[in-house]
Design an enzyme around this catalytic site. Structure first.
Site, short mmCIF file in Angstrom:
data_model
loop_
_atom_site.label_atom_id
_atom_site.label_comp_id
_atom_site.label_asym_id
_atom_site.label_seq_id
_atom_site.Cartn_x
_atom_site.Cartn_y
_atom_site.Cartn_z
N SER A 211 68.07 79.98 -49.50
CA SER A 211 66.80 79.92 -48.76
C SER A 211 65.66 79.33 -49.58
CB SER A 211 66.40 81.33 -48.29
OG SER A 211 67.35 81.85 -47.39
N PRO B 21 60.99 81.89 -52.16
CA PRO B 21 61.48 81.95 -53.55
C PRO B 21 62.59 82.98 -53.71
CG PRO B 21 59.20 82.75 -53.39
CD PRO B 21 59.62 82.37 -52.01
N ASP B 22 63.46 82.77 -54.72
CA ASP B 22 64.45 83.80 -55.02
C ASP B 22 63.79 84.86 -55.91
OD1 ASP B 22 64.43 82.72 -57.58
OD2 ASP B 22 66.38 81.78 -57.42
N PHE B 23 64.57 85.82 -56.40
CA PHE B 23 63.99 86.86 -57.24
C PHE B 23 63.87 86.41 -58.69
CE2 PHE B 23 65.17 91.07 -54.91
CZ PHE B 23 64.11 90.86 -54.06
N ARG B 24 64.99 85.86 -59.19
CA ARG B 24 65.12 85.81 -60.65
C ARG B 24 64.94 84.45 -61.29
NH1 ARG B 24 68.37 89.42 -58.40
NH2 ARG B 24 68.11 91.58 -59.06
N GLN C 107 73.04 88.60 -48.77
CA GLN C 107 72.14 89.56 -49.43
C GLN C 107 70.71 89.34 -48.96
OE1 GLN C 107 73.37 89.88 -53.93
NE2 GLN C 107 74.02 87.93 -53.10
N ASN C 108 70.54 88.28 -48.16
CA ASN C 108 69.17 87.90 -47.80
C ASN C 108 68.62 88.76 -46.69
OD1 ASN C 108 69.42 86.02 -49.74
ND2 ASN C 108 69.72 84.28 -48.38
N ASP D 139 65.96 87.49 -44.91
CA ASP D 139 65.06 86.58 -44.20
C ASP D 139 65.50 86.19 -42.80
OD1 ASP D 139 67.11 84.71 -44.65
OD2 ASP D 139 66.18 83.95 -46.47
N HIS E 36 71.95 93.86 -47.61
CA HIS E 36 70.71 94.50 -48.06
C HIS E 36 69.71 94.67 -46.92
CE1 HIS E 36 71.84 92.95 -52.34
NE2 HIS E 36 72.60 93.92 -51.93
N CYS F 9 61.33 110.25 -39.95
CA CYS F 9 62.10 110.74 -38.80
C CYS F 9 63.10 109.70 -38.29
CB CYS F 9 61.17 111.18 -37.67
SG CYS F 9 60.44 109.82 -36.75
N CYS G 278 54.53 105.56 -37.93
CA CYS G 278 55.41 106.00 -36.85
C CYS G 278 54.59 106.57 -35.69
CB CYS G 278 56.36 107.07 -37.40
SG CYS G 278 57.45 107.75 -36.16
N CYS H 14 55.81 110.65 -35.72
CA CYS H 14 55.48 111.63 -36.76
C CYS H 14 54.44 111.10 -37.75
CB CYS H 14 56.74 112.05 -37.52
SG CYS H 14 57.35 110.78 -38.62
N THR I 93 73.63 82.61 -55.20
CA THR I 93 73.44 84.00 -55.65
C THR I 93 73.77 84.12 -57.14
OG1 THR I 93 74.26 86.27 -55.48
CG2 THR I 93 75.74 84.55 -54.71
N SER I 94 73.04 85.00 -57.80
CA SER I 94 73.30 85.25 -59.22
C SER I 94 74.45 86.25 -59.39
CB SER I 94 72.03 85.79 -59.90
OG SER I 94 71.66 87.03 -59.31
N CYS J 173 72.33 74.07 -53.19
CA CYS J 173 73.21 74.40 -52.06
C CYS J 173 73.23 73.29 -51.01
CB CYS J 173 72.74 75.68 -51.38
SG CYS J 173 72.91 77.12 -52.40
P1 CNA Z 1 68.75 85.97 -57.37
O1 CNA Z 1 69.22 87.00 -58.30
O2 CNA Z 1 67.32 85.59 -57.38
O3 CNA Z 1 69.64 84.66 -57.69
C1 CNA Z 1 69.50 83.45 -57.00
C2 CNA Z 1 70.57 82.50 -57.49
O4 CNA Z 1 70.51 81.32 -56.71
C3 CNA Z 1 70.42 82.09 -58.94
O5 CNA Z 1 71.69 82.02 -59.55
C4 CNA Z 1 69.79 80.69 -58.84
O6 CNA Z 1 70.16 79.85 -59.91
C5 CNA Z 1 70.41 80.19 -57.56
N1 CNA Z 1 69.62 79.22 -56.84
C6 CNA Z 1 68.28 79.23 -56.61
N2 CNA Z 1 67.93 78.20 -55.83
C7 CNA Z 1 69.09 77.53 -55.56
C8 CNA Z 1 69.39 76.37 -54.80
N3 CNA Z 1 68.45 75.69 -54.13
N4 CNA Z 1 70.67 75.95 -54.73
C9 CNA Z 1 71.64 76.62 -55.41
N5 CNA Z 1 71.42 77.72 -56.14
C10 CNA Z 1 70.15 78.17 -56.21
O7 CNA Z 1 69.14 86.31 -55.86
P2 CNA Z 1 70.41 87.07 -55.32
O8 CNA Z 1 70.46 86.78 -53.87
O9 CNA Z 1 71.62 86.84 -56.11
O10 CNA Z 1 69.99 88.59 -55.56
C11 CNA Z 1 70.14 89.53 -54.60
C12 CNA Z 1 68.79 90.02 -54.07
C13 CNA Z 1 67.82 88.92 -53.81
C14 CNA Z 1 68.96 90.66 -52.75
O11 CNA Z 1 68.63 92.00 -52.84
C15 CNA Z 1 68.00 89.97 -51.76
O12 CNA Z 1 67.44 90.86 -50.85
C16 CNA Z 1 67.00 89.37 -52.61
N6 CNA Z 1 66.17 88.27 -52.12
C17 CNA Z 1 66.31 87.76 -50.88
C18 CNA Z 1 65.50 86.73 -50.46
C19 CNA Z 1 65.67 86.17 -49.08
O13 CNA Z 1 65.97 86.90 -48.16
N7 CNA Z 1 65.48 84.85 -48.91
C20 CNA Z 1 64.53 86.19 -51.31
C21 CNA Z 1 64.40 86.74 -52.60
C22 CNA Z 1 65.23 87.78 -52.99
#
Ligand code: CNA
Length: 391
Positions: free
Chosen positions: A48, A54-57, A127-128, A130, A147, A158, A179, A182, A219-220, A263
């Site tokens: 996404s 943005p991602d988390f990490r 895991q997303n 969104d 998640h 409640c 709510c 409650c 995903t990481s 991706c």
């Molecule tokens: P993460 O730990 O942030 O890892 C993301 C991974 O994706 C990393 O390995 C990055 O190198 C890789 N990455 C980032 N951008 C790209 C891209 N364009 N193409 C290919 N690879 C890419 O996120 P995870 O999903 O592994 O961790 C799980 C958490 C993140 C869950 O609990 C989610 O709820 C949570 N999360 C979700 C969202 C969402 O819903 N869009 C956003 C941010 C975090």
């Protein structure tokens, strides 16, 4: 199940047992020739990021690197249920940014829909939170939102459901919903740290074992128990990783294929190798008008850039200040009338007939943001240069 820990080294020379080669083209050939129909897809935030979420990490761009403005004890607190009970505001501030309705699915989401349309998707594990796979047209029953997501919401005490339209309005306003039964705090059914995963996840955990292909994207693979899912695929079942970096020991089995990079490029390559490229592009094109998280929306919201979002916020604040000034002018007018002095609004209008005193001309060329510079100096600097200015 394969022993992932035995080797963490990608040996490109290891001869695959099922694929002809460890390439995306060989995966496509395997899918078509063996008529592969039980594909499991496992994804995370990386599918996404090109949609603008943005991602988390990821360093610098990830959510955790950019939460300073929420003044949290630590970044993960924003998704911590104990912290939320004490202070739900930071979550709702962030929710305004990441909730569905503003983002278009990526072509990687459309690729999952294409697998479904072709009758080849066994299950999509995400895991997303969104809802972008729903928005891309993947039916809810094909998705395991491990998640949780913004699709539904309830009271944390409640557990009563909360109406979706009111939730949407609360998120848009950055308000904390309570709510109706409650008065407890309401939260989307996103799994916070300290909460159990949905039963759907546990009910579907044996599906990777039945798969004949596994595709892991964006995903990481650091969050358990999701991170273990690829290990449940049987030996000899090809696993494809499409990700910026190598993760989770993928590459260690003879039929693992690594496609390192973004991706969107990865799924385009796979679709091209399968001869599905045009269909994929057409499917993605059809997502151009976003709808709300699987629900029907009366009107499609045009996609907005960060600058447009900022401009909108500035206009909202300007209106708010103008309204407040209007109220105080009205009040001053009434007080002056009662005291028998000159009326503020009248004096202002009279002064404007004199160009020397014309306040509008003195503001010529200024934006609404500039006029608010004394009130919100950070916003003024932000919009003029298109990015926040450092102090
Ligand atoms: P993460 O730990 O942030 O890892 C993301 C991974 O994706 C990393 O390995 C990055 O190198 C890789 N990455 C980032 N951008 C790209 C891209 N364009 N193409 C290919 N690879 C890419 O996120 P995870 O999903 O592994 O961790 C799980 C958490 C993140 C869950 O609990 C989610 O709820 C949570 N999360 C979700 C969202 C969402 O819903 N869009 C956003 C941010 C975090």
């Amino acid at each position: 199940m394969g022993n992932e820990s035995s080797s963490n080294v990608v040996d490109e020379k290891t001869h695959p047992s099922v694929l002809e080669k460890r390439t995306i083209e060989a995966v496509a050939k395997y899918v078509l020739e063996k008529d592969v129909r039980r594909i499991v897809v496992m994804v995370g935030a990386g599918i996404s990021t090109s949609a603008g979420i943005p991602d988390f990490r990821s360093p610098d761009t990830g959510i955790y690197s950019n939460l300073a403005y929420l003044d949290l004890p630590d970044p993960e607190a924003v998704f911590d249920i104990s912290f939320f009970r004490e202070n739900p505001k930071p979550f709702y501030t962030l929710a305004r940014e990441i909730a569905p309705g503003r983002y278009r699915p990526t072509i990687a989401h459309s690729f999952i829909k294409l697998l479904y349309d072709k009758g080849r998707l066994l299950k999509h594990f995400s895991q997303n939170i969104d809802c972008l796979e729903r928005l891309a047209g993947v039916p809810g029953e094909m998705i395991v939102e491990a998640h949780g997501s913004f699709a539904t919401q309830r009271c944390i005490d409640c557990k009563a459901d909360y109406p979706g339209d009111q939730m949407k309005a609360a998120i848009a306003a950055g308000e904390v919903p309570h709510c109706q039964q409650c008065n407890g705090l309401v939260k989307p059914d996103i799994v916070f740290f300290g909460e159990a995963l949905p039963s759907d996840f546990f009910d579907s955990r044996d599906l990777p074992e039945q798969a004949d292909l596994c595709i892991v994207m964006g995903t990481s693979l650091t969050v358990q128990p999701f991170a273990s899912l690829p290990q449940f695929c049987r030996d000899g079942v090809p696993r494809v990783l499409i990700n910026m970096e190598r993760v989770g020991g993928l590459g260690s089995r003879p039929d693992d294929v690594l496609v390192l990079g973004d991706c969107d490029t990865g799924v385009r390559r796979l679709a091209r190798a399968l001869g599905w490229e045009e269909e994929l592009e057409a499917l993605w094109e059809a997502t151009n008008l976003p709808e709300e998280c699987g629900a029907q929306t009366a009107e499609a919201t045009p996609l907005r850039t960060r600058e447009e979002k900022l401009q909108e916020e500035v206009e909202r604040l300007t209106e708010e200040v103008d309204r407040t000034l209007g109220i105080s002018q009205e009040y001053e007018k009434r007080v002056r009338q009662q005291l028998g002095g000159p009326v503020a609004g009248t004096a202002d209008r009279a002064d404007r007939t004199n160009p020397a005193n014309n306040s509008e001309s003195s503001h010529a060329g200024e934006t609404s943001t500039d006029r608010l510079a004394h009130v919100f100096p950070h916003l003024a600097r932000t919009t003029r240069e298109g990015r926040p200015e450092k102090a």
